[in-house]
Design an enzyme around this catalytic site. Structure first.
Site, PDB file in Angstrom:
ATOM      1  N   SER A  14     -31.539  11.933   1.440  1.00 33.23           N
ATOM      2  CA  SER A  14     -31.988  12.780   0.329  1.00 33.23           C
ATOM      3  C   SER A  14     -33.301  13.491   0.667  1.00 33.23           C
ATOM      4  N   GLU A  34     -30.135  12.259  12.785  1.00 29.19           N
ATOM      5  CA  GLU A  34     -29.456  11.311  11.889  1.00 29.19           C
ATOM      6  C   GLU A  34     -28.561  10.422  12.739  1.00 29.19           C
ATOM      7  N   THR A  41     -28.181   7.394   2.153  1.00 32.94           N
ATOM      8  CA  THR A  41     -27.727   6.331   1.255  1.00 32.94           C
ATOM      9  C   THR A  41     -27.067   6.915   0.017  1.00 32.94           C
ATOM     10  N   CYS A  42     -27.707   7.883  -0.611  1.00 32.17           N
ATOM     11  CA  CYS A  42     -27.215   8.410  -1.883  1.00 32.17           C
ATOM     12  C   CYS A  42     -25.776   8.887  -1.771  1.00 32.17           C
ATOM     13  N   CYS A  47     -25.689   6.214  -4.631  1.00 26.63           N
ATOM     14  CA  CYS A  47     -25.463   6.835  -5.948  1.00 26.63           C
ATOM     15  C   CYS A  47     -24.064   7.413  -6.139  1.00 26.63           C
ATOM     16  N   LYS A  50     -21.020   4.954  -5.696  1.00 20.94           N
ATOM     17  CA  LYS A  50     -21.218   3.983  -6.789  1.00 20.94           C
ATOM     18  C   LYS A  50     -20.788   4.583  -8.120  1.00 20.94           C
ATOM     19  N   TYR A  99     -23.761  18.432   3.557  1.00 14.34           N
ATOM     20  CA  TYR A  99     -25.148  18.171   4.006  1.00 14.34           C
ATOM     21  C   TYR A  99     -25.356  18.640   5.453  1.00 14.34           C
ATOM     22  N   GLY A 178     -30.293  -9.546  -9.695  1.00 20.73           N
ATOM     23  CA  GLY A 178     -30.387  -9.201 -11.117  1.00 20.73           C
ATOM     24  C   GLY A 178     -31.008  -7.829 -11.302  1.00 20.73           C
ATOM     25  N   TYR A 180     -30.655  -3.396 -10.160  1.00 16.80           N
ATOM     26  CA  TYR A 180     -29.709  -2.296 -10.352  1.00 16.80           C
ATOM     27  C   TYR A 180     -28.341  -2.599  -9.710  1.00 16.80           C
ATOM     28  N   GLU A 184     -24.842  -3.203 -11.648  1.00 16.84           N
ATOM     29  CA  GLU A 184     -23.833  -2.126 -11.583  1.00 16.84           C
ATOM     30  C   GLU A 184     -22.542  -2.632 -10.954  1.00 16.84           C
ATOM     31  N   HIS A 439     -24.555  17.350 -35.376  1.00 14.47           N
ATOM     32  CA  HIS A 439     -23.697  16.354 -35.984  1.00 14.47           C
ATOM     33  C   HIS A 439     -22.221  16.673 -35.744  1.00 14.47           C
ATOM     34  N   GLU A 444     -27.861  12.391 -32.110  1.00 15.65           N
ATOM     35  CA  GLU A 444     -28.573  12.859 -33.305  1.00 15.65           C
ATOM     36  C   GLU A 444     -29.487  11.762 -33.867  1.00 15.65           C
TER      37      GLU A 444
HETATM   38  C1  FAD Z   1     -25.727   1.082  -3.997  1.00 12.28           C
HETATM   39  C2  FAD Z   1     -26.860   2.044  -4.315  1.00 12.28           C
HETATM   40  C3  FAD Z   1     -26.792   2.820  -5.451  1.00 12.28           C
HETATM   41  C4  FAD Z   1     -27.821   3.699  -5.756  1.00 12.28           C
HETATM   42  N1  FAD Z   1     -27.736   4.425  -6.913  1.00 12.28           N
HETATM   43  C5  FAD Z   1     -28.716   5.294  -7.224  1.00 12.28           C
HETATM   44  C6  FAD Z   1     -28.622   6.084  -8.394  1.00 12.28           C
HETATM   45  O1  FAD Z   1     -27.662   5.972  -9.174  1.00 12.28           O
HETATM   46  N2  FAD Z   1     -29.619   6.971  -8.658  1.00 12.28           N
HETATM   47  C7  FAD Z   1     -30.696   7.119  -7.809  1.00 12.28           C
HETATM   48  O2  FAD Z   1     -31.557   7.965  -8.072  1.00 12.28           O
HETATM   49  N3  FAD Z   1     -30.819   6.362  -6.704  1.00 12.28           N
HETATM   50  C8  FAD Z   1     -29.852   5.457  -6.387  1.00 12.28           C
HETATM   51  N4  FAD Z   1     -29.961   4.723  -5.242  1.00 12.28           N
HETATM   52  C9  FAD Z   1     -31.160   4.874  -4.396  1.00 12.28           C
HETATM   53  C10 FAD Z   1     -31.048   6.141  -3.505  1.00 12.28           C
HETATM   54  O3  FAD Z   1     -29.830   6.112  -2.790  1.00 12.28           O
HETATM   55  C11 FAD Z   1     -32.230   6.186  -2.551  1.00 12.28           C
HETATM   56  O4  FAD Z   1     -33.425   6.114  -3.290  1.00 12.28           O
HETATM   57  C12 FAD Z   1     -32.245   7.482  -1.724  1.00 12.28           C
HETATM   58  O5  FAD Z   1     -31.045   7.653  -1.008  1.00 12.28           O
HETATM   59  C13 FAD Z   1     -33.440   7.473  -0.764  1.00 12.28           C
HETATM   60  O6  FAD Z   1     -33.435   8.613   0.035  1.00 12.28           O
HETATM   61  P1  FAD Z   1     -34.199   8.627   1.434  1.00 12.28           P
HETATM   62  O7  FAD Z   1     -34.188  10.040   1.888  1.00 12.28           O
HETATM   63  O8  FAD Z   1     -35.477   7.934   1.320  1.00 12.28           O
HETATM   64  O9  FAD Z   1     -33.328   7.736   2.404  1.00 12.28           O
HETATM   65  P2  FAD Z   1     -31.782   7.676   2.705  1.00 12.28           P
HETATM   66  O10 FAD Z   1     -30.976   8.485   1.770  1.00 12.28           O
HETATM   67  O11 FAD Z   1     -31.457   6.237   2.838  1.00 12.28           O
HETATM   68  O12 FAD Z   1     -31.664   8.386   4.129  1.00 12.28           O
HETATM   69  C14 FAD Z   1     -32.170   7.831   5.298  1.00 12.28           C
HETATM   70  C15 FAD Z   1     -31.302   8.282   6.464  1.00 12.28           C
HETATM   71  O13 FAD Z   1     -31.967   7.991   7.671  1.00 12.28           O
HETATM   72  C16 FAD Z   1     -31.030   7.560   8.640  1.00 12.28           C
HETATM   73  N5  FAD Z   1     -31.788   6.822   9.646  1.00 12.28           N
HETATM   74  C17 FAD Z   1     -32.409   5.622   9.501  1.00 12.28           C
HETATM   75  N6  FAD Z   1     -33.081   5.306  10.621  1.00 12.28           N
HETATM   76  C18 FAD Z   1     -32.893   6.346  11.480  1.00 12.28           C
HETATM   77  C19 FAD Z   1     -33.356   6.626  12.806  1.00 12.28           C
HETATM   78  N7  FAD Z   1     -34.199   5.813  13.443  1.00 12.28           N
HETATM   79  N8  FAD Z   1     -32.943   7.767  13.398  1.00 12.28           N
HETATM   80  C20 FAD Z   1     -32.117   8.632  12.758  1.00 12.28           C
HETATM   81  N9  FAD Z   1     -31.668   8.417  11.508  1.00 12.28           N
HETATM   82  C21 FAD Z   1     -32.065   7.297  10.878  1.00 12.28           C
HETATM   83  C22 FAD Z   1     -30.051   6.748   7.825  1.00 12.28           C
HETATM   84  O14 FAD Z   1     -28.796   6.638   8.497  1.00 12.28           O
HETATM   85  C23 FAD Z   1     -29.964   7.563   6.533  1.00 12.28           C
HETATM   86  O15 FAD Z   1     -28.921   8.519   6.598  1.00 12.28           O
HETATM   87  C24 FAD Z   1     -28.943   3.834  -4.893  1.00 12.28           C
HETATM   88  C25 FAD Z   1     -29.006   3.054  -3.722  1.00 12.28           C
HETATM   89  C26 FAD Z   1     -27.979   2.182  -3.435  1.00 12.28           C
HETATM   90  C27 FAD Z   1     -28.053   1.348  -2.181  1.00 12.28           C
HETATM   91  N1  NAD Z   2     -28.984   3.455 -10.903  1.00 10.73           N
HETATM   92  C1  NAD Z   2     -29.917   3.594  -9.970  1.00 10.73           C
HETATM   93  O1  NAD Z   2     -30.793   4.447 -10.067  1.00 10.73           O
HETATM   94  C2  NAD Z   2     -29.937   2.685  -8.782  1.00 10.73           C
HETATM   95  C3  NAD Z   2     -28.808   1.941  -8.456  1.00 10.73           C
HETATM   96  C4  NAD Z   2     -28.869   1.110  -7.355  1.00 10.73           C
HETATM   97  C5  NAD Z   2     -30.020   1.024  -6.599  1.00 10.73           C
HETATM   98  N2  NAD Z   2     -31.096   1.766  -6.955  1.00 10.73           N
HETATM   99  C6  NAD Z   2     -32.353   1.659  -6.158  1.00 10.73           C
HETATM  100  O2  NAD Z   2     -32.171   0.775  -5.094  1.00 10.73           O
HETATM  101  C7  NAD Z   2     -33.098  -0.302  -5.190  1.00 10.73           C
HETATM  102  C8  NAD Z   2     -32.483  -1.556  -4.653  1.00 10.73           C
HETATM  103  O3  NAD Z   2     -31.552  -2.111  -5.566  1.00 10.73           O
HETATM  104  P1  NAD Z   2     -31.354  -3.683  -5.668  1.00 10.73           P
HETATM  105  O4  NAD Z   2     -30.560  -3.953  -6.883  1.00 10.73           O
HETATM  106  O5  NAD Z   2     -30.870  -4.213  -4.366  1.00 10.73           O
HETATM  107  O6  NAD Z   2     -32.831  -4.221  -5.763  1.00 10.73           O
HETATM  108  P2  NAD Z   2     -33.766  -4.559  -7.015  1.00 10.73           P
HETATM  109  O7  NAD Z   2     -35.109  -4.732  -6.439  1.00 10.73           O
HETATM  110  O8  NAD Z   2     -33.555  -3.603  -8.125  1.00 10.73           O
HETATM  111  O9  NAD Z   2     -33.206  -5.961  -7.510  1.00 10.73           O
HETATM  112  C9  NAD Z   2     -33.134  -7.102  -6.686  1.00 10.73           C
HETATM  113  C10 NAD Z   2     -33.028  -8.303  -7.609  1.00 10.73           C
HETATM  114  O10 NAD Z   2     -32.606  -9.441  -6.889  1.00 10.73           O
HETATM  115  C11 NAD Z   2     -33.365 -10.558  -7.329  1.00 10.73           C
HETATM  116  N3  NAD Z   2     -33.355 -11.540  -6.263  1.00 10.73           N
HETATM  117  C12 NAD Z   2     -34.129 -11.553  -5.158  1.00 10.73           C
HETATM  118  N4  NAD Z   2     -33.810 -12.608  -4.382  1.00 10.73           N
HETATM  119  C13 NAD Z   2     -32.784 -13.256  -5.017  1.00 10.73           C
HETATM  120  C14 NAD Z   2     -31.989 -14.397  -4.696  1.00 10.73           C
HETATM  121  N5  NAD Z   2     -32.174 -15.080  -3.563  1.00 10.73           N
HETATM  122  N6  NAD Z   2     -31.001 -14.778  -5.566  1.00 10.73           N
HETATM  123  C15 NAD Z   2     -30.794 -14.080  -6.709  1.00 10.73           C
HETATM  124  N7  NAD Z   2     -31.516 -12.992  -7.064  1.00 10.73           N
HETATM  125  C16 NAD Z   2     -32.492 -12.585  -6.220  1.00 10.73           C
HETATM  126  C17 NAD Z   2     -34.720  -9.963  -7.652  1.00 10.73           C
HETATM  127  O11 NAD Z   2     -35.433 -10.792  -8.530  1.00 10.73           O
HETATM  128  C18 NAD Z   2     -34.333  -8.644  -8.292  1.00 10.73           C
HETATM  129  O12 NAD Z   2     -34.073  -8.772  -9.654  1.00 10.73           O
HETATM  130  C19 NAD Z   2     -33.459  -0.356  -6.669  1.00 10.73           C
HETATM  131  O13 NAD Z   2     -34.693  -0.966  -6.905  1.00 10.73           O
HETATM  132  C20 NAD Z   2     -33.451   1.090  -7.042  1.00 10.73           C
HETATM  133  O14 NAD Z   2     -34.685   1.657  -6.717  1.00 10.73           O
HETATM  134  C21 NAD Z   2     -31.082   2.585  -8.023  1.00 10.73           C
END
Ligand code: FAD
Ligand code: NAD
Length: 455
Positions: A14, A34, A41-42, A47, A50, A99, A178, A180, A184, A439, A444
């Protein structure tokens, strides 16, 4: 000294893609490396896939609700996991291609390789075994899911990256976490028919959310078919003869399951990136330490997004990247504004928030009134669906400004995104009230809230 590039971006997620595109569009010579699929990740394992899983899971509930509206289904609906997984992966491929196209069409040199830091201006392209130089380097490598490697058998559990590619949907799953991802995926899997147990080390899930929203999510676990075990952690995972897994908990319970899923947080991707060699400082979680301009301890090296572990959300990574390009390449100093970032958990139903909870507002020195409505949306009445909707506004007593808006219920994320415009703009409760209702809608209620539940 002449460098190969004005900007070298490591990671096409992203943040990385946004920075590379904007700098290239401004006329600079840019490369972006890359190691996996562009989109990060997104797009590839976060995102987007998911949210598509959430939609899939919700259809099951909608068919139940439709019965009250006169629909009958000649056969009990069945879900085919392979179709969902493959269609989602096809969409991921399509988006990842877009992308790639963004980089290439804007003249960014798209390097399909891992890249690591060599010195403040030099990058090693690992797969091609060559080095290039850049005046500025942006590290946008994101993070990865973690397991609790201290416990025996930790590797027998999957992480979120794997969940998108499961060869078959299990009948049972035990999820640790516990936050996100745990919440989810508990709802996603349960909605697709998996018997889910969620094991959380604390008292309540979603600690960073309003307590009513967290209780709402927990209150819906049972109806969704999710068993919740709190105040405990995994102590051991064993492989069973029949192919399943046996999970031992600290509280003495033993759970037999087909799938174990770690959702206990993420770690920045700075291992083996060369940060030590170059002198880029990281914190104890491996996150790159940056100043307000996303600059690391090495002046030519910057970092945005999850690798800095500030606010780990896609729109934040994108805005940090945009501010970086404005400041460093366009002579227009900008900083990311971290106030009033909206957030949602796509549980079923979802919860979403912008701004302060009542506790956070008080801790910040505000005296507040909390307005709240808790009701059943019209759609749920004929459906005989007990699901409720909660709306809360946290209002400053002194200025009447709305400091926070918290919603639980269908389309909470959509409502909070719109409310966030008003809250960010600093509107008052009186201005909410002066807005005519639309409404009949659920939203609302936001302009008719008149019950103060806390003051
Ligand atoms: C399951 C899940 C659901 C999520 N849902 C949401 C959501 O609903 N809404 C939301 O806002 N956020 C969500 N997030 C969080 C969101 O995906 C991240 O905050 C976001 O993608 C971060 O962007 P970034 O650019 O920092 O890194 P990333 O998007 O992780 O990009 C990093 C890139 O770098 C590459 N890379 C790593 N190391 C190297 C290297 N040494 N050389 C070359 N390439 C490399 C990786 O392959 C990757 O493509 C979710 C995350 C997860 C895991
Ligand atoms: N809808 C969204 O925007 C969305 C969705 C997914 C992820 N994300 C991003 O990605 C990040 C990572 O998500 P995440 O859910 O992995 O992390 P998180 O930090 O949101 O939650 C991790 C949870 O695991 C618990 N935990 C830690 N060790 C444990 C153990 N041994 N046993 C049981 N529970 C334990 C922690 O107390 C915490 O509540 C989020 O913080 C968020 O920034 C965002």
């Amino acid at each position: 000294m002449a460098y190969d590039y004005d900007l070298f971006v490591i990671g096409a997620g992203s943040g990385g893609v946004r920075a590379a595109r904007l700098a290239a569009q401004a006329g600079f010579k840019v490369a972006c490396a890359e190691e996996s699929k562009p989109g990060g990740t997104c797009v590839v394992r976060g995102c987007v896939p998911k949210k598509l899983f959430v939609y899939a899971s919700e259809y099951g509930h909608m068919m139940e609700d439709a019965k009250g509206y006169g629909w009958t289904f000649p056969e009990a609906p069945r879900h085919d996991w392979d179709t969902l997984r493959d269609n989602v992966q096809a969409e991921v491929e399509r988006l990842s291609g877009i992308y790639s196209g963004i980089l290439e069409k804007n003249g960014v040199d798209h390097i399909r390789s891992r890249a690591v830091l060599v010195d403040p201006h030099t990058i090693h392209i690992v797969e091609e075994d060559r080095q290039v130089t850049a005046e500025k380097i942006l590290v946008a490598v994101g993070g990865r899911p973690i397991r609790d490697d201290g416990i025996p058998g930790a590797e027998l559990g999957i992480v979120s990256d794997d969940a998108f590619l499961l060869p078959k949907l299990p009948k049972t799953a035990v999820i640790a976490g516990g936050g996100y991802i745990a919440v989810e995926f508990a709802y996603i899997l349960a909605g697709l028919g998996v018997a889910v147990t969620l094991v959380y080390r604390g008292e309540r899930v979603l600690r960073s959310f309003d307590t009513d929203l967290a209780s709402y999510v927990e209150g819906n676990f049972e109806r969704a078919g999710i068993r919740y075990v709190n105040n405990t952690v995994f102590t051991k995972i064993e492989e069973m003869d029949v192919g399943g897994r046996r999970v031992h908990l600290m509280n003495g319970d033993v759970l037999d399951t087909e799938l174990v899923f770690w959702a206990i947080g993420r770690r920045p991707n700075t291992d083996s990136l060369g940060v030590d060699r170059v002198g880029v400082q990281v914190d104890r979680h491996g996150a790159i330490i940056v100043n307000e301009d996303s600059q690391s301890s090495v002046p030519s090296i910057f970092a945005v997004g999850d690798v800095t572990n500030r606010v780990n959300l896609t729109p934040v990574a994108i805005r940090e990247a945009a501010a970086f390009v404005e400041t460093q390449f366009k002579g227009n100093p900008r900083r990311m504004d971290y106030d009033f970032i909206p957030k949602a958990v796509f549980s079923q139903p979802p919860v979403a928030s912008v701004g302060y909870t009542a506790a956070e507002a008080r801790a910040a020195g505000y005296e507040v009134d909390v307005y709240k409505a808790d009701f059943r949306a019209m759609r749920n009445i004929l459906a005989q669906n007990p699901e409720r909707c909660i709306m809360k506004l946290v209002v400053c007593k002194k200025t009447d400004k709305v400091l926070g808006c918290h919603i639980a219920g269908t389309e909470a994320g959509e409502m909070v995104q719109v409310a966030a415009i008003a809250v960010k703009a600093g509107v008052t409760k009186a201005q909410f009230d002066a807005t005519c209702a639309l409404h009949p809608t659920v939203a609302e209620e936001l302009v008719t809230l008149n019950t103060i539940v806390e003051e």
